[in-house]
Design a protein around this motif. Structure first.
Motif, PDB file in Angstrom:
ATOM      1  N   PRO A 130       0.828  -1.208   0.000  1.00  0.00           N
ATOM      2  CA  PRO A 130       0.000   0.000   0.000  1.00  0.00           C
ATOM      3  C   PRO A 130       0.863   1.259   0.000  1.00  0.00           C
ATOM      4  O   PRO A 130       2.056   1.225   0.282  1.00  0.00           O
ATOM      5  CB  PRO A 130      -0.803  -0.111   1.303  1.00  0.00           C
ATOM      6  CG  PRO A 130      -0.731  -1.553   1.690  1.00  0.00           C
ATOM      7  CD  PRO A 130       0.611  -2.023   1.204  1.00  0.00           C
ATOM      8  N   ALA A 131       0.212   2.374  -0.309  1.00  0.00           N
ATOM      9  CA  ALA A 131       0.861   3.682  -0.280  1.00  0.00           C
ATOM     10  C   ALA A 131       0.021   4.625   0.564  1.00  0.00           C
ATOM     11  O   ALA A 131      -1.184   4.428   0.734  1.00  0.00           O
ATOM     12  CB  ALA A 131       1.021   4.239  -1.690  1.00  0.00           C
ATOM     13  N   VAL A 132       0.674   5.657   1.087  1.00  0.00           N
ATOM     14  CA  VAL A 132      -0.015   6.659   1.903  1.00  0.00           C
ATOM     15  C   VAL A 132      -0.146   7.943   1.094  1.00  0.00           C
ATOM     16  O   VAL A 132       0.847   8.448   0.553  1.00  0.00           O
ATOM     17  CB  VAL A 132       0.741   6.947   3.217  1.00  0.00           C
ATOM     18  CG1 VAL A 132      -0.112   7.841   4.119  1.00  0.00           C
ATOM     19  CG2 VAL A 132       1.092   5.649   3.933  1.00  0.00           C
ATOM     20  N   LEU A 133      -1.354   8.456   1.001  1.00  0.00           N
ATOM     21  CA  LEU A 133      -1.642   9.665   0.251  1.00  0.00           C
ATOM     22  C   LEU A 133      -1.903  10.828   1.192  1.00  0.00           C
ATOM     23  O   LEU A 133      -2.334  10.645   2.330  1.00  0.00           O
ATOM     24  CB  LEU A 133      -2.862   9.474  -0.654  1.00  0.00           C
ATOM     25  CG  LEU A 133      -2.890   8.232  -1.551  1.00  0.00           C
ATOM     26  CD1 LEU A 133      -4.102   8.289  -2.465  1.00  0.00           C
ATOM     27  CD2 LEU A 133      -1.612   8.117  -2.359  1.00  0.00           C
ATOM     28  N   LEU A 184       2.869   9.966  -0.830  1.00  0.00           N
ATOM     29  CA  LEU A 184       3.973  10.368   0.036  1.00  0.00           C
ATOM     30  C   LEU A 184       4.954   9.249   0.355  1.00  0.00           C
ATOM     31  O   LEU A 184       6.024   9.513   0.898  1.00  0.00           O
ATOM     32  CB  LEU A 184       3.413  10.943   1.341  1.00  0.00           C
ATOM     33  CG  LEU A 184       2.485  12.150   1.172  1.00  0.00           C
ATOM     34  CD1 LEU A 184       1.884  12.552   2.508  1.00  0.00           C
ATOM     35  CD2 LEU A 184       3.229  13.314   0.539  1.00  0.00           C
ATOM     36  N   GLY A 185       4.598   8.012   0.055  1.00  0.00           N
ATOM     37  CA  GLY A 185       5.451   6.888   0.382  1.00  0.00           C
ATOM     38  C   GLY A 185       4.630   5.727   0.877  1.00  0.00           C
ATOM     39  O   GLY A 185       3.396   5.738   0.830  1.00  0.00           O
ATOM     40  N   GLU A 186       5.320   4.721   1.393  1.00  0.00           N
ATOM     41  CA  GLU A 186       4.638   3.506   1.843  1.00  0.00           C
ATOM     42  C   GLU A 186       4.398   3.478   3.344  1.00  0.00           C
ATOM     43  O   GLU A 186       3.623   2.661   3.829  1.00  0.00           O
ATOM     44  CB  GLU A 186       5.445   2.276   1.432  1.00  0.00           C
ATOM     45  CG  GLU A 186       5.555   2.094  -0.078  1.00  0.00           C
ATOM     46  CD  GLU A 186       6.429   0.915  -0.462  1.00  0.00           C
ATOM     47  OE1 GLU A 186       7.073   0.332   0.461  1.00  0.00           O
ATOM     48  OE2 GLU A 186       6.462   0.584  -1.665  1.00  0.00           O
ATOM     49  N   GLU A 211       7.166   8.324   6.245  1.00  0.00           N
ATOM     50  CA  GLU A 211       7.301   9.087   5.000  1.00  0.00           C
ATOM     51  C   GLU A 211       6.140  10.066   4.824  1.00  0.00           C
ATOM     52  O   GLU A 211       6.302  11.157   4.263  1.00  0.00           O
ATOM     53  CB  GLU A 211       7.352   8.132   3.816  1.00  0.00           C
ATOM     54  CG  GLU A 211       8.601   7.254   3.769  1.00  0.00           C
ATOM     55  CD  GLU A 211       8.502   6.181   2.717  1.00  0.00           C
ATOM     56  OE1 GLU A 211       9.301   6.213   1.766  1.00  0.00           O
ATOM     57  OE2 GLU A 211       7.615   5.308   2.838  1.00  0.00           O
ATOM     58  N   ALA A 212       4.968   9.684   5.317  1.00  0.00           N
ATOM     59  CA  ALA A 212       3.769  10.499   5.149  1.00  0.00           C
ATOM     60  C   ALA A 212       3.754  11.734   6.032  1.00  0.00           C
ATOM     61  O   ALA A 212       2.826  12.546   5.950  1.00  0.00           O
ATOM     62  CB  ALA A 212       2.521   9.656   5.426  1.00  0.00           C
ATOM     63  N   GLU A 213       4.763  11.901   6.874  1.00  0.00           N
ATOM     64  CA  GLU A 213       4.861  13.101   7.692  1.00  0.00           C
ATOM     65  C   GLU A 213       5.426  14.287   6.910  1.00  0.00           C
ATOM     66  O   GLU A 213       5.521  15.401   7.434  1.00  0.00           O
ATOM     67  CB  GLU A 213       5.705  12.811   8.937  1.00  0.00           C
ATOM     68  CG  GLU A 213       5.011  11.852   9.899  1.00  0.00           C
ATOM     69  CD  GLU A 213       5.913  11.376  11.034  1.00  0.00           C
ATOM     70  OE1 GLU A 213       7.096  11.778  11.050  1.00  0.00           O
ATOM     71  OE2 GLU A 213       5.436  10.617  11.889  1.00  0.00           O
ATOM     72  N   ALA A 214       5.755  14.070   5.651  1.00  0.00           N
ATOM     73  CA  ALA A 214       6.296  15.153   4.825  1.00  0.00           C
ATOM     74  C   ALA A 214       5.247  16.237   4.596  1.00  0.00           C
ATOM     75  O   ALA A 214       4.040  15.988   4.616  1.00  0.00           O
ATOM     76  CB  ALA A 214       6.760  14.594   3.485  1.00  0.00           C
ATOM     77  N   ASP A 215       5.728  17.472   4.356  1.00  0.00           N
ATOM     78  CA  ASP A 215       4.830  18.577   4.030  1.00  0.00           C
ATOM     79  C   ASP A 215       4.110  18.297   2.715  1.00  0.00           C
ATOM     80  O   ASP A 215       4.635  17.616   1.821  1.00  0.00           O
ATOM     81  CB  ASP A 215       5.611  19.882   3.901  1.00  0.00           C
ATOM     82  CG  ASP A 215       6.131  20.387   5.245  1.00  0.00           C
ATOM     83  OD1 ASP A 215       5.795  19.786   6.276  1.00  0.00           O
ATOM     84  OD2 ASP A 215       6.876  21.379   5.241  1.00  0.00           O
TER      85      ASP A 215
END
Length: 315
Positions: free
Chosen positions: A268-271, A284-286, A290-294
């Motif tokens: 899965p991936a995180v949007l 944003l990543g898996e 990684e999903a903590e990015a701006d």
């Protein structure tokens, strides 16, 4: 999965800069409250204006698995995210055979669970009804189903979702009412009527059927605008926050993320956003780390639905 209007595509091209060279607005994940899981884009019906193009044949987002949901629940704990709610959307979540197991896993960890559904035949299958009854018995009001009811009248609702769909949704809602399972409603504002008239219409419908839903409460009866990806909207620069008197923390991507599983993907991936499942720049990543990015607001939806709300950020 509509294409952007040519002018919009030209403006929303650079991730960090607007077309006139200003620094684009961005949003940090300041208070993660909700983690969404898209259970898959398969749906029992095909709506005229579905924002994610769900249908009986669209499997662009495949069924996410209970084991994958549990992994992300573990990541919430590892990252220390102060998540309050786990949401399940689709497609139609009750098309996913593991929806009861996934919802149960989230409830067992103390989260509130919200399932978005049309309350039609997938939900009304005996196994699904029995599963919902078990979850309600064990967790009570921490389980809520948000019912897609586009309009309080059958003709307009059915114009979106097909003949007879209104009656089948009301049947499902009546079962939820009798089972004591908490409900909210999601409607649309595309009918050219005022919000006050729409809420009055929903209120009359709820009273008629004995549904314990407050039509006046925007959190209980959510009215969504149409998502026209071809409509012209301005870009949002960093200066717009002060011009509009708004805060980045008010935007959805400051408080939520969505997990999807794309067809053919190994994991899965995180949007960044529930509204932009097909926009690769919002993947944003898996992992939740990684999903903590701006998130950079370089899509028309960011302006129309999340920032402007009918305002203008011209100086």
């Amino acid at each position: 999965m509509k294409d952007l209007a040519p002018a919009a595509a030209a403006r929303f091209r650079d991730r960090h800069l607007t077309a006139d060279g200003q620094r684009r607005a961005s949003v940090r994940l300041s208070h993660p409250e909700t983690l969404w899981f898209n259970t898959g884009t398969l749906c029992n019906i095909e709506c005229a204006n579905c924002y994610i193009a769900s249908s009986p044949v669209n499997d662009a987002l495949v069924h996410i698995r209970a084991s994958e949901v549990r992994d992300y629940l573990d990541q919430i704990e590892t990252r220390g995210w102060p998540v309050r709610e786990i949401g399940f959307t689709g497609g139609e979540p009750f098309m996913n055979p593991e929806i009861i197991e996934m919802a149960g896993a989230a409830l067992a960890r103390g989260f509130e669970v919200l399932i978005l559904t049309n309350a039609m035949r997938p939900m009304m299958r005996p196994a699904m009804r029995a599963g919902l009854e078990r979850l309600h018995a064990a967790h009570g009001a921490r389980l809520t189903l948000r019912i897609s009811l586009d309009h309080y009248g059958a003709p307009l609702h059915d114009s979106e979702r097909g003949a007879g769909s209104f009656a089948r949704t009301i049947e499902g809602m009546a079962w939820l009412r009798d089972a004591g399972i908490a409900m909210t409603v999601a409607g649309r504002t595309i009918w050219g009527e005022s919000e006050s008239r729409a809420r009055a219409g929903y209120g009359a419908l709820f009273r008629q059927h004995g549904f314990a839903i407050d039509a006046r409460d925007p959190a209980r009866t959510v009215l969504f605008p149409e998502m026209d990806e071809t409509a012209e909207v301005p870009e949002i620069s960093a200066a717009c926050w002060s011009i509009l008197g708004k805060s980045p923390e008010d935007v959805m991507c400051a408080s939520s993320r969505m997990v999807v599983r794309r067809k053919g993907a190994a994991r899965p991936a995180v949007l960044a956003c529930t509204l932009l499942a097909y926009a690769p720049e919002f993947e944003l990543g898996e992992t939740l780390a990684e999903a903590e990015a701006d998130v950079w607001l370089n899509h028309p939806h960011c302006a129309r639905f999340c920032v402007l709300g009918g305002a203008s950020c011209s100086g």
